[in-house]
Design a protein around this motif. Structure first.
Motif, PDB file in Angstrom:
ATOM      1  N   PHE A  24     -22.675 -21.423  67.757  1.00 32.60           N
ATOM      2  CA  PHE A  24     -24.108 -21.215  67.951  1.00 32.60           C
ATOM      3  C   PHE A  24     -24.664 -20.092  67.076  1.00 32.60           C
ATOM      4  O   PHE A  24     -25.888 -20.023  66.879  1.00 32.60           O
ATOM      5  N   LEU A  25     -23.811 -19.220  66.569  1.00 31.80           N
ATOM      6  CA  LEU A  25     -24.300 -18.057  65.831  1.00 31.80           C
ATOM      7  C   LEU A  25     -25.035 -18.493  64.562  1.00 31.80           C
ATOM      8  O   LEU A  25     -24.526 -19.297  63.780  1.00 31.80           O
ATOM      9  N   GLY A  26     -26.231 -17.946  64.371  1.00 32.64           N
ATOM     10  CA  GLY A  26     -27.023 -18.240  63.181  1.00 32.64           C
ATOM     11  C   GLY A  26     -27.995 -19.387  63.338  1.00 32.64           C
ATOM     12  O   GLY A  26     -28.783 -19.653  62.431  1.00 32.64           O
ATOM     13  N   VAL A 155      -9.169 -15.166  54.099  1.00 33.98           N
ATOM     14  CA  VAL A 155     -10.206 -16.050  54.635  1.00 33.98           C
ATOM     15  C   VAL A 155     -10.939 -16.699  53.467  1.00 33.98           C
ATOM     16  O   VAL A 155     -11.382 -16.017  52.544  1.00 33.98           O
ATOM     17  N   ASP A 156     -11.083 -18.025  53.499  1.00 33.04           N
ATOM     18  CA  ASP A 156     -11.730 -18.721  52.396  1.00 33.04           C
ATOM     19  C   ASP A 156     -13.239 -18.536  52.448  1.00 33.04           C
ATOM     20  O   ASP A 156     -13.794 -17.941  53.380  1.00 33.04           O
ATOM     21  N   LEU A 161     -18.283 -16.875  55.723  1.00 31.31           N
ATOM     22  CA  LEU A 161     -19.656 -16.844  56.228  1.00 31.31           C
ATOM     23  C   LEU A 161     -19.666 -16.784  57.753  1.00 31.31           C
ATOM     24  O   LEU A 161     -20.450 -16.043  58.347  1.00 31.31           O
ATOM     25  N   SER A 162     -18.800 -17.558  58.380  1.00 32.51           N
ATOM     26  CA  SER A 162     -18.701 -17.523  59.835  1.00 32.51           C
ATOM     27  C   SER A 162     -18.212 -16.162  60.312  1.00 32.51           C
ATOM     28  O   SER A 162     -18.741 -15.613  61.299  1.00 32.51           O
ATOM     29  N   ILE A 167     -19.040 -10.544  62.647  1.00 32.06           N
ATOM     30  CA  ILE A 167     -18.998  -9.092  62.456  1.00 32.06           C
ATOM     31  C   ILE A 167     -20.365  -8.472  62.705  1.00 32.06           C
ATOM     32  O   ILE A 167     -20.483  -7.426  63.369  1.00 32.06           O
ATOM     33  N   LEU A 168     -21.418  -9.088  62.209  1.00 32.92           N
ATOM     34  CA  LEU A 168     -22.771  -8.556  62.435  1.00 32.92           C
ATOM     35  C   LEU A 168     -23.152  -8.653  63.909  1.00 32.92           C
ATOM     36  O   LEU A 168     -23.790  -7.736  64.455  1.00 32.92           O
ATOM     37  N   TYR A 169     -22.770  -9.754  64.555  1.00 27.56           N
ATOM     38  CA  TYR A 169     -23.085  -9.923  65.972  1.00 27.56           C
ATOM     39  C   TYR A 169     -22.384  -8.865  66.814  1.00 27.56           C
ATOM     40  O   TYR A 169     -22.986  -8.303  67.743  1.00 27.56           O
ATOM     41  N   GLU A 170     -21.123  -8.584  66.498  1.00 29.79           N
ATOM     42  CA  GLU A 170     -20.376  -7.584  67.255  1.00 29.79           C
ATOM     43  C   GLU A 170     -20.969  -6.194  67.089  1.00 29.79           C
ATOM     44  O   GLU A 170     -20.842  -5.360  67.999  1.00 29.79           O
ATOM     45  N   ARG A 171     -21.614  -5.952  65.966  1.00 28.09           N
ATOM     46  CA  ARG A 171     -22.230  -4.635  65.713  1.00 28.09           C
ATOM     47  C   ARG A 171     -23.702  -4.591  66.094  1.00 28.09           C
ATOM     48  O   ARG A 171     -24.424  -3.696  65.686  1.00 28.09           O
ATOM     49  N   ARG A 172     -24.159  -5.593  66.848  1.00 30.31           N
ATOM     50  CA  ARG A 172     -25.508  -5.647  67.400  1.00 30.31           C
ATOM     51  C   ARG A 172     -26.593  -5.727  66.337  1.00 30.31           C
ATOM     52  O   ARG A 172     -27.680  -5.186  66.495  1.00 30.31           O
TER      53      ARG A 172
END
Length: 374
Positions: A24-26, A155-156, A161-162, A167-172
């Protein structure tokens, strides 16, 4: 700072989003169908979140703020358009807001007449969850190291991108658009490539790399280039195949490829670049730009040496057991053993196993392997 209005309301998960959550992210719109688990996970408001929603607007506008909070939890970015929202989501939110009727048409019409209200709902949801909008210039250095670690792990490009979204989600951070995410992932790849390139320069001189390129595209007596020769898969357990495998390892050792084992980077990282050399032509490879050209070359040689060495060891060990077990079995049972091969040698295929003929009885070779190991 208004962007950190109620940071405590967003309970950050120490292990990050669950695997099924990452799909669901993005997203920019609510999916047409959502499972009961997803609705319960993202659109169940905490007590503090309910207080924020009830204290800001009247009954007719509370649904919009609640939708924004749930969508931010699920997708990591604000909901810009209310084109479609599953009725099950509205029915789940309604009891939490005091039994407000889920009238989405009224809310959609109000948003179209007053765009500022939509922006205000989004900002309230951001403040309630403690999220901040990502600024590429100032925030990129804060997440670059974590992204570089993913690149070093192999990571390819598609998976990166995923991982960037996670990483951005975890850092709010509010997840930016696809272009910003792509630029951030490319920055991480370029940073790691420069680090690897500097290590290659210290280990192998440009002249040595030039000799490697010349040797790889040089034709052998059988008409194959050394590059095509090294790309051959391992053969059977025949003496000729084992000799051919030994020639590959000997060629790589003569090229001093073993000196590349000290370079940083995981085997998965080098394997990704090694794949770029498959079916490569000399004229095409000459057009590759640095540092990617050297990384692909080194990655192919490193991976080839590791793969062919492992295949050679396995072939020799397997052939040694085939020679040892009949004598051992015959000695233990006081009889002669004769190997009777079937047409194919795939040990996992029930109709193409190797069998040993002991006094007229066929015995599964895997049993003999087990006894030989004892």
């Amino acid at each position: 700072n208004s962007r950190h209005f109620l940071p405590s309301l967003f309970a950050r998960k120490s292990r990050g989003p669950r695997h099924w959550h990452r799909q669901f992210l993005g997203r920019t719109q609510v999916p047409s169908t959502l499972s009961a688990l997803a609705i319960s996970e993202f659109f169940t408001l905490s007590g503090a979140e309910v207080q924020v929603v009830l204290s800001r607007y009247g009954a007719d506008m509370r649904l919009g703020t609640a939708l924004q909070i749930g969508f931010l939890k699920m997708c990591g970015r604000p909901l810009d358009q209310l084109q479609r929202v599953p009725i099950t989501v509205l029915e789940h939110l309604s009891p939490q807001l005091g039994g407000v009727a889920p009238d989405l048409a009224t809310l959609r019409g109000f948003y179209s007449d007053a765009p500022r209200v939509l922006h205000r709902h989004q900002q309230i949801a951001l403040d309630a969850l403690g999220l901040i909008r990502f600024d590429a210039k100032s925030d990129s250095p804060r997440v670059l190291q974590a992204l570089c670690d993913k690149v070093r792990a192999g990571v390819d490009a598609a998976q990166l991108l995923s991982e960037t979204r996670v990483i951005l989600y975890e850092r709010r951070y509010v997840l930016p658009g696809s272009r910003t995410l792509g630029d951030l992932a490319q920055l991480a790849r370029s940073t790691v490539e420069r680090e690897i390139s500097a290590a290659i320069e210290k280990t192998i001189s440009p002249a040595a790399r030039a000799r490697w390129v010349e040797q790889l595209f040089e034709a052998r007596e059988d008409g194959m280039t050394h590059l095509e020769f090294l790309q051959e898969p391992p053969g059977s357990l025949s003496p000729g195949s084992i000799t051919r495998q030994s020639d590959k390892v000997r060629l790589l050792m003569e090229m001093n490829v073993s000196a590349l084992s000290t370079l940083p980077g995981t085997e998965r990282y080098w394997q990704l670049y090694a794949g770029c050399m498959r079916n490569q032509r000399g004229s095409r490879f000459a057009q590759r730009k640095e540092p990617r050209r050297s990384i692909e070359l080194v990655g192919f040689l490193r991976h080839s040496l590791a793969a062919h060495t492992d295949a050679l060891r396995l072939a020799r060990l397997t052939r040694c057991r085939f020679s040892f077990i009949p004598a051992l079995f015959a000695f233990q049972h006081g009889t002669l053993a004769q190997r009777v091969p079937m047409p194919r040698r795939n040990l996992n295929d029930r109709d193409s196993k190797w069998f040993w003929c002991i006094q007229g009885h066929r015995i599964d070779c895997r049993i003999l392997f087990a006894r030989g190991a004892e």
